[in-house]
Write a protein that holds these residues in place. Structure first.
Motif, PDB file in Angstrom:
ATOM      1  N   ARG A   1       0.821  -1.211   0.000  1.00 12.87           N
ATOM      2  CA  ARG A   1       0.000   0.000   0.000  1.00 12.87           C
ATOM      3  C   ARG A   1       0.854   1.260   0.000  1.00 12.87           C
ATOM      4  O   ARG A   1       1.986   1.288   0.511  1.00 12.87           O
ATOM      5  CB  ARG A   1      -0.885   0.027   1.252  1.00 12.87           C
ATOM      6  CG  ARG A   1      -1.962  -1.025   1.314  1.00 12.87           C
ATOM      7  CD  ARG A   1      -3.110  -0.691   0.391  1.00 12.87           C
ATOM      8  NE  ARG A   1      -3.772   0.553   0.762  1.00 12.87           N
ATOM      9  CZ  ARG A   1      -4.861   0.603   1.543  1.00 12.87           C
ATOM     10  NH1 ARG A   1      -5.384  -0.499   2.053  1.00 12.87           N
ATOM     11  NH2 ARG A   1      -5.427   1.770   1.821  1.00 12.87           N
ATOM     12  N   GLU A   2       0.286   2.332  -0.537  1.00 12.68           N
ATOM     13  CA  GLU A   2       0.878   3.651  -0.347  1.00 12.68           C
ATOM     14  C   GLU A   2       0.525   4.089   1.062  1.00 12.68           C
ATOM     15  O   GLU A   2      -0.623   3.950   1.496  1.00 12.68           O
ATOM     16  CB  GLU A   2       0.344   4.648  -1.369  1.00 12.68           C
ATOM     17  CG  GLU A   2       1.017   6.019  -1.259  1.00 12.68           C
ATOM     18  CD  GLU A   2       0.521   7.017  -2.306  1.00 12.68           C
ATOM     19  OE1 GLU A   2       1.175   8.062  -2.468  1.00 12.68           O
ATOM     20  OE2 GLU A   2      -0.530   6.744  -2.933  1.00 12.68           O
ATOM     21  N   ILE A   3       1.496   4.593   1.767  1.00 11.50           N
ATOM     22  CA  ILE A   3       1.280   4.951   3.166  1.00 11.50           C
ATOM     23  C   ILE A   3       1.825   6.337   3.474  1.00 11.50           C
ATOM     24  O   ILE A   3       2.646   6.888   2.729  1.00 11.50           O
ATOM     25  CB  ILE A   3       1.955   3.935   4.124  1.00 11.50           C
ATOM     26  CG1 ILE A   3       3.484   3.943   3.919  1.00 11.50           C
ATOM     27  CG2 ILE A   3       1.371   2.546   3.943  1.00 11.50           C
ATOM     28  CD1 ILE A   3       4.243   3.174   4.983  1.00 11.50           C
ATOM     29  N   LEU A   4       1.365   6.870   4.572  1.00 17.82           N
ATOM     30  CA  LEU A   4       1.959   8.038   5.214  1.00 17.82           C
ATOM     31  C   LEU A   4       2.648   7.555   6.477  1.00 17.82           C
ATOM     32  O   LEU A   4       2.063   6.788   7.251  1.00 17.82           O
ATOM     33  CB  LEU A   4       0.892   9.062   5.585  1.00 17.82           C
ATOM     34  CG  LEU A   4       0.393  10.024   4.503  1.00 17.82           C
ATOM     35  CD1 LEU A   4      -0.779  10.834   5.041  1.00 17.82           C
ATOM     36  CD2 LEU A   4       1.506  10.950   4.035  1.00 17.82           C
ATOM     37  N   PHE A   5       3.884   7.969   6.700  1.00 20.97           N
ATOM     38  CA  PHE A   5       4.583   7.585   7.919  1.00 20.97           C
ATOM     39  C   PHE A   5       5.365   8.779   8.450  1.00 20.97           C
ATOM     40  O   PHE A   5       5.699   9.713   7.710  1.00 20.97           O
ATOM     41  CB  PHE A   5       5.517   6.396   7.674  1.00 20.97           C
ATOM     42  CG  PHE A   5       6.651   6.676   6.717  1.00 20.97           C
ATOM     43  CD1 PHE A   5       7.916   7.004   7.181  1.00 20.97           C
ATOM     44  CD2 PHE A   5       6.448   6.602   5.341  1.00 20.97           C
ATOM     45  CE1 PHE A   5       8.956   7.255   6.305  1.00 20.97           C
ATOM     46  CE2 PHE A   5       7.491   6.847   4.448  1.00 20.97           C
ATOM     47  CZ  PHE A   5       8.748   7.172   4.925  1.00 20.97           C
TER      48      PHE A   5
END
Length: 330
Positions: A286-290
């Motif tokens: 998945r594309e994520i924000l971290f």
């Protein structure tokens, strides 16, 4: 008295709708008639509908199971864990109770359960809503013979156990895991897992595994409705029956016992556990924000490595995240 009340309850259940005399119970359990009477009073106080008759004795008017410590221990009587189970109507946090008892030398498998937490918390001390009658709010004490470098396997074992218990009791198949510690249904959070403990350089002194599962969804704030869900809502949406909290808790502990044994086993078993976790982890791919160094970054989650780190591709480079808030990008 608590132990005797549990034995008396089991005996009454075994008689079905029939009466059993106090004398017979006294002989079978090796205690006095007075002790049997006190146990009956304790069961009545706890809400069990018991009919008393001068000549015939006692009988249980309903086979319905209540959500309490006696029932949990009866369902887990063949398992080392869950003995004792400490049940509270309300505590600030089951984690705090379990950690305090761990420091006092409580045994592995101690289970702390509350109907309500007034100060429940998740990762980084965030508040965790846990209203009465709506979910499973529990902590279990572990003393694993495991290197601290592999503590993440306990967390992964817990996630798989929750997923498997939900599917086994509801038939809901699309239960997924979100790195590092959430359980999702339909992309919404239904369970959070919190692992806390005390470690030395080369060993884990104790580990307290906190698990919160939204079962009915009652009392869940509207502010969380777009992010969280409940087993009842998801089961209803699929035309399935939601589980009782009691049955789900017992199934969870049973599966967690087996999964933890896998985490403590030989290397091939630990590798198998990691593969199963990754197969269920919705974060991978998945594309994520971290969060990194105080800033939020976008990336693609590629893998989870043998140390439990999330492998992420971001800004042309690959990095391994040991601990961070992660959000799936829609």
């Amino acid at each position: 008295m608590r132990r005797l009340a549990k034995l008396v309850l089991s005996s009454l259940r075994g008689e079905g709708a029939s009466f059993v005399s106090g004398e017979r119970l006294s002989e079978a359990l090796g205690v006095s008639r007075t002790a049997i009477w006190k146990a009956m009073e304790e069961l009545k106080r706890r809400g069990y509908p018991i009919e008393s008759h001068k000549k015939l004795g006692y009988r249980l008017l309903s086979q319905d199971q209540l959500y309490n410590d006696l029932e949990v221990e009866l369902l887990l009587e063949d398992l080392p864990w869950g003995h004792p189970t400490l049940f509270f109507d309300e505590v600030p946090s089951t984690q705090d109770v379990a950690k305090q008892l761990a420091l006092q030398g409580a045994p592995e498998g101690l289970l702390v359960v509350a109907d309500r937490q007034s100060s429940g918390r998740g990762r980084k001390g965030r508040p965790w809503e846990s209203p009465p009658g709506s979910g499973i709010w529990a902590s279990i004490l572990l003393r694993p013979n495991l290197s601290p470098a592999f503590l993440h396997l306990i967390n992964f074992a817990a996630g798989l156990s929750v997923k498997e218990a939900i599917t086994a009791l509801t038939g809901i198949e699309d239960v997924k895991l979100k790195w590092p510690n959430d359980v999702l249904i339909g992309g919404k959070k239904v369970c959070g897992i919190l692992t806390e403990g005390s470690v030395e350089t080369d060993r884990i002194l104790y580990c307290v595994l906190g698990i919160g599962i939204n079962v009915s969804g009652e009392g869940l704030s509207e502010a969380l409705s777009d992010k969280a869900t409940s087993l009842s809502a998801e089961a209803k949406r699929r035309g399935l029956n939601p589980p009782s909290r009691l049955q789900l808790l017992a199934e969870l502990v049973r599966r967690l016992y087996g999964r933890t044994a896998q985490a403590l086993s030989e290397e091939s078993e630990r590798e198998s556990l990691l593969r199963e976790y990754k197969a269920s982890c919705e974060t991978i791919g998945r594309e994520i924000l971290f969060e990194e160094e105080g800033s939020w970054r976008k990336g693609i989650a590629l893998d989870v490595d043998e140390f439990g780190h999330l492998v992420v591709r971001s800004r042309g480079s690959t990095r391994r995240i040991a601990s961070s808030d992660v959000f799936h990008v829609a």
